[in-house]
Motif scaffolding. Structure first.
Motif, PDB file in Angstrom:
ATOM      1  N   THR A   1      41.898  59.373  37.018  1.00 49.54           N
ATOM      2  CA  THR A   1      41.394  58.670  35.835  1.00 49.54           C
ATOM      3  C   THR A   1      42.118  57.341  35.609  1.00 49.54           C
ATOM      4  OG1 THR A   1      42.871  59.901  34.388  1.00 49.54           O
ATOM      5  CG2 THR A   1      40.658  60.800  34.671  1.00 49.54           C
ATOM      6  N   SER A   2      42.508  56.711  36.720  1.00 46.44           N
ATOM      7  CA  SER A   2      43.162  55.409  36.647  1.00 46.44           C
ATOM      8  C   SER A   2      44.421  55.474  35.760  1.00 46.44           C
ATOM      9  CB  SER A   2      42.160  54.359  36.177  1.00 46.44           C
ATOM     10  OG  SER A   2      42.751  53.102  36.142  1.00 46.44           O
ATOM     11  N   TRP A   3      44.593  54.520  34.845  1.00 48.39           N
ATOM     12  CA  TRP A   3      45.813  54.488  34.011  1.00 48.39           C
ATOM     13  C   TRP A   3      45.744  55.496  32.867  1.00 48.39           C
ATOM     14  CZ3 TRP A   3      49.167  51.950  36.702  1.00 48.39           C
ATOM     15  CH2 TRP A   3      48.831  50.788  37.384  1.00 48.39           C
ATOM     16  N   ASN A   4      44.571  56.103  32.660  1.00 49.27           N
ATOM     17  CA  ASN A   4      44.432  57.004  31.514  1.00 49.27           C
ATOM     18  C   ASN A   4      44.970  58.397  31.844  1.00 49.27           C
ATOM     19  OD1 ASN A   4      42.966  54.970  30.155  1.00 49.27           O
ATOM     20  ND2 ASN A   4      41.193  55.519  31.406  1.00 49.27           N
TER      21      ASN A   4
ATOM     22  N   SER B   1      51.054  61.459  29.919  1.00 49.30           N
ATOM     23  CA  SER B   1      51.776  60.957  31.097  1.00 49.30           C
ATOM     24  C   SER B   1      51.062  61.300  32.395  1.00 49.30           C
ATOM     25  CB  SER B   1      53.185  61.541  31.123  1.00 49.30           C
ATOM     26  OG  SER B   1      53.145  62.906  31.495  1.00 49.30           O
ATOM     27  N   GLN B   2      51.575  60.737  33.481  1.00 47.64           N
ATOM     28  CA  GLN B   2      51.053  61.024  34.821  1.00 47.64           C
ATOM     29  C   GLN B   2      52.219  61.266  35.777  1.00 47.64           C
ATOM     30  OE1 GLN B   2      49.273  57.746  36.936  1.00 47.64           O
ATOM     31  NE2 GLN B   2      48.077  59.094  38.262  1.00 47.64           N
ATOM     32  N   SER B   3      52.129  62.325  36.542  1.00 48.91           N
ATOM     33  CA  SER B   3      53.227  62.735  37.429  1.00 48.91           C
ATOM     34  C   SER B   3      53.572  61.654  38.450  1.00 48.91           C
ATOM     35  CB  SER B   3      52.832  64.006  38.177  1.00 48.91           C
ATOM     36  OG  SER B   3      51.628  63.798  38.883  1.00 48.91           O
TER      37      SER B   3
ATOM     38  N   LEU C   1      43.352  64.942  43.717  1.00 50.12           N
ATOM     39  CA  LEU C   1      44.459  64.700  42.789  1.00 50.12           C
ATOM     40  C   LEU C   1      45.331  63.585  43.335  1.00 50.12           C
ATOM     41  CD1 LEU C   1      45.462  68.435  42.154  1.00 50.12           C
ATOM     42  CD2 LEU C   1      44.225  66.939  40.578  1.00 50.12           C
ATOM     43  N   GLU C   2      45.955  62.843  42.413  1.00 50.28           N
ATOM     44  CA  GLU C   2      46.883  61.775  42.822  1.00 50.28           C
ATOM     45  C   GLU C   2      48.192  61.940  42.065  1.00 50.28           C
ATOM     46  OE1 GLU C   2      44.798  58.177  41.972  1.00 50.28           O
ATOM     47  OE2 GLU C   2      44.846  58.505  39.827  1.00 50.28           O
ATOM     48  N   GLY C   3      49.089  60.943  42.172  1.00 51.12           N
ATOM     49  CA  GLY C   3      50.418  61.093  41.565  1.00 51.12           C
ATOM     50  C   GLY C   3      51.103  62.332  42.126  1.00 51.12           C
TER      51      GLY C   3
ATOM     52  N   GLY D   1      39.832  45.436  42.928  1.00 53.34           N
ATOM     53  CA  GLY D   1      39.545  46.769  43.444  1.00 53.34           C
ATOM     54  C   GLY D   1      40.655  47.304  44.319  1.00 53.34           C
ATOM     55  N   TYR D   2      40.547  48.586  44.587  1.00 52.66           N
ATOM     56  CA  TYR D   2      41.506  49.290  45.443  1.00 52.66           C
ATOM     57  C   TYR D   2      40.751  49.689  46.709  1.00 52.66           C
ATOM     58  CZ  TYR D   2      45.075  49.811  41.758  1.00 52.66           C
ATOM     59  OH  TYR D   2      46.045  49.585  40.805  1.00 52.66           O
ATOM     60  N   ASP D   3      40.414  48.679  47.524  1.00 49.55           N
ATOM     61  CA  ASP D   3      39.571  48.949  48.696  1.00 49.55           C
ATOM     62  C   ASP D   3      40.370  49.123  49.986  1.00 49.55           C
ATOM     63  OD1 ASP D   3      37.399  48.535  46.987  1.00 49.55           O
ATOM     64  OD2 ASP D   3      37.341  46.390  47.442  1.00 49.55           O
TER      65      ASP D   3
ATOM     66  N   ILE E   1      54.314  57.051  31.513  1.00 45.53           N
ATOM     67  CA  ILE E   1      53.389  56.847  30.394  1.00 45.53           C
ATOM     68  C   ILE E   1      52.963  55.383  30.523  1.00 45.53           C
ATOM     69  CG2 ILE E   1      53.134  56.782  27.880  1.00 45.53           C
ATOM     70  CD1 ILE E   1      55.358  58.916  27.740  1.00 45.53           C
ATOM     71  N   TRP E   2      51.788  55.194  31.090  1.00 45.50           N
ATOM     72  CA  TRP E   2      51.364  53.835  31.436  1.00 45.50           C
ATOM     73  C   TRP E   2      50.883  53.063  30.214  1.00 45.50           C
ATOM     74  CZ3 TRP E   2      52.942  52.509  36.023  1.00 45.50           C
ATOM     75  CH2 TRP E   2      52.956  53.422  37.079  1.00 45.50           C
ATOM     76  N   LYS E   3      51.194  51.780  30.215  1.00 47.19           N
ATOM     77  CA  LYS E   3      50.620  50.858  29.223  1.00 47.19           C
ATOM     78  C   LYS E   3      49.978  49.734  30.013  1.00 47.19           C
ATOM     79  CE  LYS E   3      53.742  52.061  25.540  1.00 47.19           C
ATOM     80  NZ  LYS E   3      54.354  51.616  24.293  1.00 47.19           N
TER      81      LYS E   3
ATOM     82  N   LEU F   1      50.876  46.376  45.094  1.00 44.94           N
ATOM     83  CA  LEU F   1      51.970  47.188  45.658  1.00 44.94           C
ATOM     84  C   LEU F   1      52.381  48.178  44.572  1.00 44.94           C
ATOM     85  CD1 LEU F   1      55.237  45.822  47.340  1.00 44.94           C
ATOM     86  CD2 LEU F   1      55.154  47.919  46.011  1.00 44.94           C
ATOM     87  N   GLU F   2      52.212  49.459  44.839  1.00 46.43           N
ATOM     88  CA  GLU F   2      52.534  50.474  43.823  1.00 46.43           C
ATOM     89  C   GLU F   2      53.288  51.644  44.444  1.00 46.43           C
ATOM     90  OE1 GLU F   2      48.763  49.746  40.783  1.00 46.43           O
ATOM     91  OE2 GLU F   2      48.666  51.407  42.181  1.00 46.43           O
ATOM     92  N   ARG F   3      53.900  52.415  43.552  1.00 50.04           N
ATOM     93  CA  ARG F   3      54.514  53.706  43.887  1.00 50.04           C
ATOM     94  C   ARG F   3      55.431  53.679  45.118  1.00 50.04           C
ATOM     95  NH1 ARG F   3      52.618  57.972  40.760  1.00 50.04           N
ATOM     96  NH2 ARG F   3      50.979  57.275  39.356  1.00 50.04           N
ATOM     97  N   PRO F   4      56.412  52.765  45.142  1.00 52.50           N
ATOM     98  CA  PRO F   4      57.338  52.750  46.277  1.00 52.50           C
ATOM     99  C   PRO F   4      58.203  54.010  46.313  1.00 52.50           C
ATOM    100  CG  PRO F   4      58.161  51.369  44.511  1.00 52.50           C
ATOM    101  CD  PRO F   4      56.784  51.798  44.097  1.00 52.50           C
TER     102      PRO F   4
ATOM    103  N   ARG G   1      46.111  56.107  48.935  1.00 57.24           N
ATOM    104  CA  ARG G   1      46.390  55.382  47.683  1.00 57.24           C
ATOM    105  C   ARG G   1      47.690  55.935  47.090  1.00 57.24           C
ATOM    106  NH1 ARG G   1      40.784  55.179  48.240  1.00 57.24           N
ATOM    107  NH2 ARG G   1      40.015  53.060  48.306  1.00 57.24           N
ATOM    108  N   ASP G   2      47.658  56.664  45.981  1.00 54.30           N
ATOM    109  CA  ASP G   2      48.939  57.092  45.396  1.00 54.30           C
ATOM    110  C   ASP G   2      49.813  57.812  46.428  1.00 54.30           C
ATOM    111  OD1 ASP G   2      48.187  56.073  42.988  1.00 54.30           O
ATOM    112  OD2 ASP G   2      48.382  57.955  41.879  1.00 54.30           O
ATOM    113  N   LEU G   3      51.120  57.463  46.399  1.00 55.92           N
ATOM    114  CA  LEU G   3      52.085  58.085  47.308  1.00 55.92           C
ATOM    115  C   LEU G   3      53.121  58.877  46.542  1.00 55.92           C
ATOM    116  CD1 LEU G   3      53.071  55.243  49.803  1.00 55.92           C
ATOM    117  CD2 LEU G   3      51.453  57.123  50.154  1.00 55.92           C
TER     118      LEU G   3
HETATM  119  C1  GAL Z   1      46.352  55.467  38.783  1.00 58.40           C
HETATM  120  C2  GAL Z   1      47.457  55.491  39.804  1.00 58.40           C
HETATM  121  C3  GAL Z   1      48.337  54.296  39.522  1.00 58.40           C
HETATM  122  C4  GAL Z   1      47.448  53.056  39.632  1.00 58.40           C
HETATM  123  C5  GAL Z   1      46.279  53.154  38.691  1.00 58.40           C
HETATM  124  C6  GAL Z   1      45.334  51.970  38.819  1.00 58.40           C
HETATM  125  O1  GAL Z   1      45.522  56.556  38.919  1.00 58.40           O
HETATM  126  O2  GAL Z   1      48.184  56.665  39.739  1.00 58.40           O
HETATM  127  O3  GAL Z   1      49.416  54.273  40.417  1.00 58.40           O
HETATM  128  O4  GAL Z   1      46.995  52.934  40.944  1.00 58.40           O
HETATM  129  O5  GAL Z   1      45.565  54.326  38.946  1.00 58.40           O
HETATM  130  O6  GAL Z   1      44.127  52.172  38.205  1.00 58.40           O
END
Ligand code: GAL
Length: 340
Positions: A232-235, A267-269, A212-214, A134-136, A289-291, A104-107, A166-168
Protein backbone atom coordinates in the motif's frame (compact mmCIF):
# COMPACT_ATOMS: atom_id res chain seq x y z
CA UNK A 1 33.17 35.55 35.70
CA UNK A 2 33.92 32.40 37.70
CA UNK A 3 30.44 32.68 39.23
CA UNK A 4 28.88 32.80 35.76
CA UNK A 5 30.96 29.76 34.75
CA UNK A 6 29.66 27.84 37.80
CA UNK A 7 26.06 28.72 36.94
CA UNK A 8 26.43 27.59 33.33
CA UNK A 9 28.21 24.42 34.46
CA UNK A 10 25.32 23.65 36.85
CA UNK A 11 22.77 24.33 34.11
CA UNK A 12 24.65 22.13 31.63
CA UNK A 13 24.87 19.30 34.16
CA UNK A 14 21.21 19.46 35.13
CA UNK A 15 20.04 19.56 31.51
CA UNK A 16 22.26 16.61 30.62
CA UNK A 17 20.79 14.65 33.54
CA UNK A 18 17.26 15.41 32.30
CA UNK A 19 18.20 14.54 28.70
CA UNK A 20 19.76 11.31 29.88
CA UNK A 21 16.76 10.31 31.97
CA UNK A 22 14.41 11.00 29.07
CA UNK A 23 16.78 9.32 26.68
CA UNK A 24 16.97 5.98 28.46
CA UNK A 25 13.71 4.93 26.85
CA UNK A 26 13.04 4.19 23.23
CA UNK A 27 9.94 6.16 22.38
CA UNK A 28 7.99 4.85 19.40
CA UNK A 29 6.77 7.55 17.06
CA UNK A 30 8.69 10.41 18.65
CA UNK A 31 11.59 12.46 17.32
CA UNK A 32 14.72 10.38 18.00
CA UNK A 33 17.74 12.67 18.41
CA UNK A 34 21.25 11.40 17.63
CA UNK A 35 24.37 12.53 19.54
CA UNK A 36 24.17 15.88 17.68
CA UNK A 37 20.56 16.44 18.71
CA UNK A 38 19.31 15.81 15.15
CA UNK A 39 16.49 13.40 14.35
CA UNK A 40 18.01 10.10 13.17
CA UNK A 41 17.92 9.71 9.39
CA UNK A 42 18.00 5.95 8.84
CA UNK A 43 14.64 5.20 7.29
CA UNK A 44 13.85 1.81 5.78
CA UNK A 45 16.95 0.73 7.63
CA UNK A 46 18.90 -2.29 8.71
CA UNK A 47 21.20 -3.08 11.61
CA UNK A 48 24.34 -5.18 11.98
CA UNK A 49 26.22 -5.94 15.17
CA UNK A 50 30.02 -6.02 15.17
CA UNK A 51 31.55 -7.05 18.51
CA UNK A 52 29.29 -5.21 20.90
CA UNK A 53 28.48 -2.24 18.69
CA UNK A 54 25.33 -1.95 16.64
CA UNK A 55 25.42 -0.09 13.32
CA UNK A 56 22.19 1.28 11.89
CA UNK A 57 22.08 2.15 8.18
CA UNK A 58 19.15 3.73 6.41
CA UNK A 59 17.83 6.30 4.00
CA UNK A 60 19.00 9.78 4.91
CA UNK A 61 16.14 12.06 3.93
CA UNK A 62 17.39 15.27 5.54
CA UNK A 63 15.91 18.46 4.13
CA UNK A 64 19.12 20.15 3.03
CA UNK A 65 20.31 17.48 0.60
CA UNK A 66 21.23 17.84 -3.07
CA UNK A 67 18.08 16.70 -4.93
CA UNK A 68 20.24 15.04 -7.60
CA UNK A 69 21.80 12.70 -5.05
CA UNK A 70 20.57 9.88 -2.84
CA UNK A 71 22.01 9.37 0.63
CA UNK A 72 22.57 6.60 3.15
CA UNK A 73 23.52 7.42 6.74
CA UNK A 74 25.19 5.26 9.37
CA UNK A 75 24.85 5.51 13.16
CA UNK A 76 26.38 3.43 15.95
CA UNK A 77 25.25 2.46 19.42
CA UNK A 78 26.21 0.10 22.21
CA UNK A 79 22.78 0.13 23.86
CA UNK A 80 20.35 0.45 20.91
CA UNK A 81 18.99 3.60 22.53
CA UNK A 82 21.66 6.31 22.15
CA UNK A 83 22.91 6.62 18.58
CA UNK A 84 26.01 8.41 17.34
CA UNK A 85 26.07 9.77 13.81
CA UNK A 86 29.04 8.19 12.01
CA UNK A 87 28.91 9.23 8.38
CA UNK A 88 26.85 9.74 5.27
CA UNK A 89 28.30 6.52 3.93
CA UNK A 90 26.73 6.90 0.50
CA UNK A 91 26.17 10.21 -1.29
CA UNK A 92 25.41 9.09 -4.77
CA UNK A 93 24.58 10.96 -7.95
CA UNK A 94 22.68 8.92 -10.55
CA UNK A 95 25.27 6.18 -11.16
CA UNK A 96 23.88 4.48 -14.27
CA UNK A 97 21.77 7.07 -16.10
CA UNK A 98 18.63 5.89 -14.38
CA UNK A 99 17.17 9.38 -14.90
CA UNK A 100 16.39 12.38 -12.66
CA UNK A 101 13.61 10.55 -10.77
CA UNK A 102 15.82 7.64 -9.77
CA UNK A 103 15.24 6.01 -6.41
CA UNK A 104 17.49 4.51 -3.73
CA UNK A 105 15.68 2.94 -0.78
CA UNK A 106 16.04 0.42 2.04
CA UNK A 107 19.84 0.05 2.16
CA UNK A 108 21.14 -3.00 4.06
CA UNK A 109 24.78 -3.61 4.99
CA UNK A 110 26.37 -7.02 5.55
CA UNK A 111 29.89 -7.74 6.80
CA UNK A 112 31.60 -10.39 4.69
CA UNK A 113 34.11 -12.21 6.91
CA UNK A 114 36.06 -14.01 4.09
CA UNK A 115 36.75 -10.79 2.15
CA UNK A 116 36.65 -8.39 5.14
CA UNK A 117 34.44 -6.08 3.08
CA UNK A 118 31.24 -4.32 4.05
CA UNK A 119 28.67 -4.91 1.35
CA UNK A 120 25.64 -2.67 0.95
CA UNK A 121 22.54 -3.82 -0.90
CA UNK A 122 19.93 -1.24 -1.81
CA UNK A 123 16.69 -0.99 -3.74
CA UNK A 124 17.32 0.89 -6.97
CA UNK A 125 14.35 2.05 -8.96
CA UNK A 126 12.83 4.72 -11.14
CA UNK A 127 10.53 5.19 -14.13
CA UNK A 128 11.27 3.39 -17.35
CA UNK A 129 12.33 5.65 -20.26
CA UNK A 130 9.52 7.95 -21.37
CA UNK A 131 7.66 7.83 -18.05
CA UNK A 132 7.78 10.69 -15.54
CA UNK A 133 7.62 8.68 -12.37
CA UNK A 134 7.27 5.15 -11.12
CA UNK A 135 9.00 2.10 -9.74
CA UNK A 136 9.62 0.35 -13.06
CA UNK A 137 13.30 -0.60 -12.90
CA UNK A 138 12.96 -2.89 -9.85
CA UNK A 139 16.67 -3.57 -9.34
CA UNK A 140 19.16 -4.21 -6.59
CA UNK A 141 22.22 -1.95 -6.21
CA UNK A 142 25.55 -2.93 -4.68
CA UNK A 143 28.20 -0.83 -2.94
CA UNK A 144 31.27 -1.85 -0.91
CA UNK A 145 33.63 -0.41 1.65
CA UNK A 146 36.69 -1.55 3.65
CA UNK A 147 35.35 -0.04 6.87
CA UNK A 148 31.89 -0.13 8.34
CA UNK A 149 31.32 3.62 8.28
CA UNK A 150 33.60 4.72 5.44
CA UNK A 151 32.57 6.05 2.04
CA UNK A 152 30.98 3.18 0.14
CA UNK A 153 31.84 2.69 -3.55
CA UNK A 154 28.90 1.95 -5.81
CA UNK A 155 29.58 -1.12 -7.98
CA UNK A 156 26.56 -1.96 -10.12
CA UNK A 157 22.88 -2.86 -10.19
CA UNK A 158 21.12 -6.01 -11.32
CA UNK A 159 17.92 -8.03 -11.04
CA UNK A 160 18.52 -10.98 -8.71
CA UNK A 161 18.41 -14.16 -10.80
CA UNK A 162 16.53 -12.04 -13.34
CA UNK A 163 13.62 -11.30 -10.98
CA UNK A 164 12.05 -7.93 -10.20
CA UNK A 165 13.25 -6.64 -6.83
CA UNK A 166 11.77 -3.76 -4.85
CA UNK A 167 11.69 -3.64 -1.03
CA UNK A 168 14.76 -5.30 0.49
CA UNK A 169 15.24 -6.87 3.88
CA UNK A 170 18.25 -8.54 5.45
CA UNK A 171 18.60 -11.66 7.54
CA UNK A 172 21.72 -13.19 9.04
CA UNK A 173 21.09 -16.69 10.31
CA UNK A 174 22.60 -18.09 13.51
CA UNK A 175 25.24 -19.89 11.40
CA UNK A 176 26.30 -16.54 9.87
CA UNK A 177 24.74 -17.17 6.45
CA UNK A 178 23.46 -13.96 4.87
CA UNK A 179 20.13 -13.61 3.11
CA UNK A 180 18.44 -10.87 1.15
CA UNK A 181 14.66 -10.67 1.33
CA UNK A 182 13.38 -9.23 -1.92
CA UNK A 183 9.86 -8.37 -3.04
CA UNK A 184 9.10 -9.63 -6.54
CA UNK A 185 5.77 -8.13 -7.64
CA UNK A 186 4.53 -10.93 -9.94
CA UNK A 187 5.55 -13.78 -7.64
CA UNK A 188 5.76 -12.86 -3.92
CA UNK A 189 9.00 -12.46 -2.00
CA UNK A 190 12.29 -14.33 -2.25
CA UNK A 191 14.75 -15.30 0.43
CA UNK A 192 18.01 -15.20 -1.51
CA UNK A 193 21.18 -16.62 -0.04
CA UNK A 194 24.17 -14.42 -0.83
CA UNK A 195 27.24 -15.87 -2.54
CA UNK A 196 30.41 -16.35 -0.48
CA UNK A 197 31.76 -12.88 -1.28
CA UNK A 198 28.25 -11.40 -0.85
CA UNK A 199 28.57 -9.70 -4.24
CA UNK A 200 25.96 -11.81 -5.96
CA UNK A 201 23.11 -14.20 -5.24
CA UNK A 202 24.03 -17.80 -4.54
CA UNK A 203 20.53 -19.26 -4.71
CA UNK A 204 16.85 -18.64 -4.19
CA UNK A 205 16.39 -20.40 -0.85
CA UNK A 206 12.64 -19.85 -0.95
CA UNK A 207 10.03 -18.03 -2.95
CA UNK A 208 7.20 -17.26 -0.54
CA UNK A 209 4.15 -16.75 -2.74
CA UNK A 210 2.69 -13.97 -0.61
CA UNK A 211 2.50 -10.41 -1.93
CA UNK A 212 4.24 -8.67 0.96
CA UNK A 213 7.04 -6.12 1.22
CA UNK A 214 9.12 -4.57 4.02
CA UNK A 215 10.24 -8.16 4.54
CA UNK A 216 12.04 -9.28 7.70
CA UNK A 217 13.00 -12.62 9.26
CA UNK A 218 14.14 -13.80 12.69
CA UNK A 219 15.10 -17.23 14.01
CA UNK A 220 13.72 -17.71 17.49
CA UNK A 221 13.05 -20.79 19.63
CA UNK A 222 13.80 -23.17 16.76
CA UNK A 223 11.41 -21.50 14.33
CA UNK A 224 11.79 -18.93 11.59
CA UNK A 225 9.34 -16.05 11.70
CA UNK A 226 8.87 -13.75 8.74
CA UNK A 227 7.02 -10.44 8.70
CA UNK A 228 5.85 -8.34 5.80
CA UNK A 229 3.51 -5.52 4.99
CA UNK A 230 0.86 -5.34 2.29
CA UNK A 231 1.52 -3.37 -0.89
CA UNK A 232 0.00 0.00 0.00
CA UNK A 233 2.90 2.32 -0.78
CA UNK A 234 3.60 4.80 2.08
CA UNK A 235 0.25 4.08 3.73
CA UNK A 236 0.27 1.73 6.70
CA UNK A 237 -1.57 -1.58 6.59
CA UNK A 238 -1.92 -4.64 8.83
CA UNK A 239 1.52 -6.30 8.70
CA UNK A 240 1.50 -10.08 8.76
CA UNK A 241 3.68 -12.96 9.94
CA UNK A 242 4.20 -16.62 9.14
CA UNK A 243 6.48 -19.32 10.54
CA UNK A 244 8.52 -22.21 9.19
CA UNK A 245 10.87 -24.81 10.64
CA UNK A 246 13.27 -24.20 7.74
CA UNK A 247 13.90 -21.13 5.59
CA UNK A 248 13.03 -23.28 2.57
CA UNK A 249 9.52 -23.61 3.98
CA UNK A 250 6.81 -24.71 3.99
CA UNK A 251 5.61 -21.45 5.55
CA UNK A 252 2.41 -21.29 7.57
CA UNK A 253 -0.51 -19.06 6.62
CA UNK A 254 0.04 -15.36 7.32
CA UNK A 255 -1.67 -13.78 10.33
CA UNK A 256 -1.92 -10.20 11.62
CA UNK A 257 0.83 -9.05 14.00
CA UNK A 258 -1.46 -6.48 15.66
CA UNK A 259 -5.19 -5.67 15.67
CA UNK A 260 -5.78 -4.99 11.95
CA UNK A 261 -7.67 -1.73 12.53
CA UNK A 262 -4.50 -0.19 14.03
CA UNK A 263 -2.69 -0.79 10.70
CA UNK A 264 0.39 -1.89 12.63
CA UNK A 265 0.00 1.25 14.74
CA UNK A 266 0.68 3.33 11.65
CA UNK A 267 3.99 1.68 10.80
CA UNK A 268 5.63 -0.58 8.23
CA UNK A 269 8.16 -3.30 9.03
CA UNK A 270 11.80 -2.98 8.07
CA UNK A 271 13.64 -5.49 10.28
CA UNK A 272 13.48 -7.99 13.12
CA UNK A 273 16.44 -7.78 15.50
CA UNK A 274 17.24 -10.52 17.98
CA UNK A 275 19.10 -9.51 21.14
CA UNK A 276 20.51 -12.59 22.89
CA UNK A 277 21.24 -11.57 26.47
CA UNK A 278 22.47 -13.49 29.49
CA UNK A 279 18.92 -13.76 30.88
CA UNK A 280 16.54 -13.22 28.00
CA UNK A 281 16.27 -13.29 24.23
CA UNK A 282 14.39 -10.27 22.97
CA UNK A 283 13.08 -9.88 19.44
CA UNK A 284 12.61 -6.29 18.39
CA UNK A 285 10.22 -5.15 15.67
CA UNK A 286 11.80 -2.25 13.79
CA UNK A 287 9.46 -0.25 11.59
CA UNK A 288 8.99 3.09 9.90
CA UNK A 289 6.18 5.56 10.38
CA UNK A 290 6.36 7.25 7.01
CA UNK A 291 5.55 10.89 6.37
CA UNK A 292 5.66 10.94 2.57
CA UNK A 293 5.25 14.74 2.29
CA UNK A 294 7.91 15.45 4.92
CA UNK A 295 10.14 12.40 4.73
CA UNK A 296 12.87 13.95 6.95
CA UNK A 297 10.33 13.81 9.75
CA UNK A 298 9.38 10.14 9.25
CA UNK A 299 9.48 8.36 12.60
CA UNK A 300 10.43 4.93 13.91
CA UNK A 301 8.32 2.40 15.70
CA UNK A 302 10.56 -0.01 17.57
CA UNK A 303 8.94 -2.39 20.04
CA UNK A 304 9.86 -5.71 21.64
CA UNK A 305 7.59 -8.45 20.32
CA UNK A 306 5.63 -11.03 22.23
CA UNK A 307 6.93 -14.10 20.47
CA UNK A 308 7.17 -17.86 20.95
CA UNK A 309 5.64 -21.23 20.14
CA UNK A 310 4.73 -20.09 16.65
CA UNK A 311 2.88 -16.95 17.77
CA UNK A 312 3.92 -13.33 17.39
CA UNK A 313 2.22 -10.14 18.56
CA UNK A 314 3.23 -6.51 18.38
CA UNK A 315 2.16 -4.87 21.66
CA UNK A 316 0.69 -1.40 21.78
CA UNK A 317 3.57 1.06 21.33
CA UNK A 318 4.81 2.59 24.58
CA UNK A 319 8.19 3.85 25.76
CA UNK A 320 10.49 0.95 26.68
CA UNK A 321 14.08 0.21 27.49
CA UNK A 322 16.45 -2.68 26.97
CA UNK A 323 19.53 -3.96 28.76
CA UNK A 324 21.53 -5.38 25.86
CA UNK A 325 23.74 -7.39 28.25
CA UNK A 326 20.91 -9.35 29.84
CA UNK A 327 18.39 -8.94 27.02
CA UNK A 328 15.80 -7.77 29.54
CA UNK A 329 13.19 -5.33 28.37
CA UNK A 330 11.19 -2.88 30.46
CA UNK A 331 7.98 -1.47 29.03
CA UNK A 332 6.69 1.72 30.55
CA UNK A 333 3.09 1.10 31.46
CA UNK A 334 1.57 4.48 30.66
CA UNK A 335 -1.90 3.39 31.86
CA UNK A 336 -0.61 2.80 35.34
CA UNK A 337 2.11 5.46 35.17
CA UNK A 338 4.68 2.85 36.16
CA UNK A 339 6.85 0.20 34.60
CA UNK A 340 6.36 -3.49 34.07
C1 GAL B 1 6.47 1.29 0.20
C2 GAL B 1 7.87 0.77 0.39
C3 GAL B 1 8.76 1.98 0.59
C4 GAL B 1 8.60 2.85 -0.66
C5 GAL B 1 7.16 3.22 -0.87
C6 GAL B 1 6.96 4.04 -2.14
O1 GAL B 1 5.56 0.27 0.07
O2 GAL B 1 7.95 -0.09 1.47
O3 GAL B 1 10.08 1.56 0.80
O4 GAL B 1 9.09 2.16 -1.76
O5 GAL B 1 6.38 2.07 -0.95
O6 GAL B 1 5.65 4.13 -2.52
Amino acid sequence: MFHRFLISLALALSSSIVACAQGDFIRPGEIWPDDRGQHIQAHGGGIIRLDSTYYWFGEDRSRDLDPQKRYVACYSSIDLTHWKFRNRVLQLADPENFGPRWILERPKVFYCQPTKKYVMYMHIDGPSPGRRSGYDLARVGLAVCDTVDGDYQYLRSFRPLGNQSRDLGQFIDDDGAAYLISEDRPNGFHIYRLAEDYLSIDRDTCLVPAHLEGGAIVHFGGLYYTIGSELTSWNPNPNKYATAARLEGPWSDFKDIAPPDTKTYGSQSTMLLKVVGTKHEAVLFLADIWKPQTQWDSRYLWMPLEIGAGKLQLPKPQPWSIDVETGEVTIKDSDRGGEK
